[in-house]
Design a protein around this motif. Structure first.
Motif, mmCIF file in Angstrom:
data_model
loop_
_atom_site.group_PDB
_atom_site.id
_atom_site.type_symbol
_atom_site.label_atom_id
_atom_site.label_comp_id
_atom_site.label_asym_id
_atom_site.label_seq_id
_atom_site.Cartn_x
_atom_site.Cartn_y
_atom_site.Cartn_z
ATOM 1 N N UNK A 284 0.840 -1.194 0.000
ATOM 2 C CA UNK A 284 0.000 0.000 0.000
ATOM 3 C C UNK A 284 0.870 1.237 0.000
ATOM 4 N N UNK A 285 1.982 1.200 0.740
ATOM 5 C CA UNK A 285 2.866 2.361 0.830
ATOM 6 C C UNK A 285 3.422 2.753 -0.530
ATOM 7 N N UNK A 300 -3.792 0.416 -10.670
ATOM 8 C CA UNK A 300 -3.915 -0.988 -11.065
ATOM 9 C C UNK A 300 -3.295 -1.932 -10.028
ATOM 10 N N UNK A 301 -3.791 -1.940 -8.819
ATOM 11 C CA UNK A 301 -3.217 -2.825 -7.810
ATOM 12 C C UNK A 301 -3.521 -4.286 -8.101
ATOM 13 N N UNK A 302 -2.686 -5.141 -7.557
ATOM 14 C CA UNK A 302 -2.827 -6.582 -7.687
ATOM 15 C C UNK A 302 -2.900 -7.137 -6.270
ATOM 16 N N UNK A 303 -4.067 -7.645 -5.854
ATOM 17 C CA UNK A 303 -4.248 -8.088 -4.471
ATOM 18 C C UNK A 303 -3.211 -9.126 -4.045
ATOM 19 N N UNK A 304 -2.940 -10.173 -4.842
ATOM 20 C CA UNK A 304 -1.899 -11.109 -4.421
ATOM 21 C C UNK A 304 -0.524 -10.471 -4.283
ATOM 22 N N UNK A 305 -0.230 -9.447 -5.068
ATOM 23 C CA UNK A 305 1.101 -8.831 -4.989
ATOM 24 C C UNK A 305 1.254 -7.887 -3.809
ATOM 25 N N UNK A 310 -7.006 -7.734 2.414
ATOM 26 C CA UNK A 310 -6.964 -6.774 3.522
ATOM 27 C C UNK A 310 -6.227 -5.498 3.132
ATOM 28 N N UNK A 311 -4.993 -5.558 2.613
ATOM 29 C CA UNK A 311 -4.355 -4.310 2.183
ATOM 30 C C UNK A 311 -4.997 -3.711 0.942
ATOM 31 N N UNK A 315 -6.025 0.254 0.256
ATOM 32 C CA UNK A 315 -5.625 1.006 -0.929
ATOM 33 C C UNK A 315 -6.838 1.525 -1.688
ATOM 34 N N UNK A 316 -7.878 0.713 -1.784
ATOM 35 C CA UNK A 316 -9.084 1.143 -2.488
ATOM 36 C C UNK A 316 -9.697 2.371 -1.828
#
Length: 399
Positions: A284-285, A300-305, A310-311, A315-316
């Motif tokens: 998230x940072x 374009x975040x990737x939840x597994x990455x 939870x993080x 971020x959302x």
């Protein structure tokens, strides 16, 4: 296949009060299974990182699956993944920290995430260590939604029952342009709403020629995106970005190095076309650096990455506060639910690569991917996934 000895549940006296399951606990984790699964790709995959010599073609994807069971008989499943190196490392790290789950209340997901992060904090709180935790975190959210009898999107609070989707797998740089056009037609006929192709070829003229061919083929009304996979420097990104304006793209993805927040911000400010990036960041940072620099119109975040759901939810909330668009990377089986719960109309990325791993397939029609009525994430592992398993380990006992 290796199997660890059953782990005795942690007693309240053995852990600090902050990590004890309290009187409100309704259930406890009693069993965990981790599996290392390798998905072979039919054709070696090449994007700009291959053509510029930074990487070799991708021939397989390593998945870390986590299955979690409780004393009450509830179970959840989640996964993380690594393209190229990293799969064995994720599995090894998860195997080290997983015993900490036994005896915990599965509903205390944020607390468990923090506990697991600190169990391996000496190797960092981002990157491989949190990607290993991501599989566990996703499994806990899947379990929680199943326990509630709800699709995960509904548990989170959906804003919509379907999400715009676009295809990426048909437009890689190793694919001849004639085949890219055929793939685009097949995707649209399947009900997918948009097309993304790879750019970043060493010869910029090749990129422009391919984009023009696709735009002419699909017409002006079909959403079209391009992805440079971090291969341009700032001057090149500016020049090519201006040349791409005439194609009315939805976005230009990763034109610069993933950590160049200032460069992306300058592009976002100077081009009419939206700038999208974030898939290679692992916390998230790191995403906050993009947000605070106004470096992306579409994040374009990737939840597994980034460590799991939870993080991702943290971020959302930050992205929503800045009124950013959202287009999560890869892993549509997870991201469909997260995108459905995002306040602003998002996109989700379609890859058919993962379909052999699961018994269920997602519904796609009218340019959108639809949330099913199945509880949780809505998928179970196929026999093929079990056949591709190279290593697994279990802790505790299954109810």
């Amino acid at each position: 296949m290796s199997t660890a000895a059953p782990t005795t549940p942690t007693t309240p006296a053995a852990v600090p009060a902050a990590f004890q399951a309290g009187e409100a606990t309704q259930d406890r984790i009693s069993w965990v299974r981790l599996s290392s699964v390798y998905l072979p790709l039919d054709t070696p995959i090449s994007d700009a990182k291959v053509l510029t010599g930074r990487q070799k073609p991708m021939t397989e994807i390593a998945f870390l699956f986590a299955e979690i069971g409780t004393e009450g008989g509830h179970e959840g499943i989640g996964f993380s993944y690594s393209k190229r190196a990293g799969g064995p490392g994720q599995f090894a790290h998860a195997r080290e920290v997983a015993p900490n789950l036994i005896g915990e209340d599965p509903s205390d997901i944020a607390k468990i995430w923090t506990k697991l992060v600190w169990a391996g904090a000496s190797v960092g709180r981002s990157g491989l260590s949190t990607q290993a935790i991501a599989a566990i975190d996703v499994a806990l959210w899947d379990l929680k939604a199943k326990r509630a009898g709800l699709p995960l999107a509904k548990l989170l609070g959906a804003h919509r029952d379907s999400v715009r989707c676009y295809n990426t797998s048909g437009g890689f740089l190793h694919t001849p342009v004639e085949q890219v056009l055929e793939n685009a037609t097949a995707s649209l006929e399947r009900g997918i709403g948009g097309i993304k192709i790879k750019v970043g070829h060493p010869d910029n003229a090749v990129d422009l020629s391919r984009v023009q061919a696709v735009r002419e083929h699909i017409g002006d009304a079909v959403p079209l995106m391009v992805d440079a996979n971090q291969q341009w420097d700032r001057p090149t990104a500016q020049r090519v970005g201006r040349a791409l304006e005439r194609f009315n793209l939805v976005w230009i993805e990763e034109p610069l190095d993933a950590y160049d927040a200032q460069g992306h911000a300058a592009l976002a400010a100077s081009l009419d076309t939206s700038i999208a990036t974030g898939e290679m960041l692992t916390s998230v940072a790191e995403h906050w650096e993009l947000i605070r620099h106004s470096a992306a119109d579409i994040i374009q975040p990737d939840a597994p990455r980034i460590g799991g759901i939870t993080p991702f939810l943290k971020l959302a909330a930050l992205a929503d506060h800045q009124h950013l668009q959202l287009a999560p990377h890869f892993a549509m089986e997870i991201h469909l639910h997260l995108a459905a719960a995002y306040p602003h109309e998002p996109w989700v990325e379609h890859f058919e690569w993962l379909e052999p791993l699961f018994n269920e397939h997602l519904e796609i029609r009218d340019g959108r991917m639809w949330v099913s009525s199945r509880p949780g994430l809505g998928f179970t592992l196929s026999e093929q996934a079990h056949a591709w398993t190279r290593e697994s380990v279990e802790f505790g006992s299954r109810a």
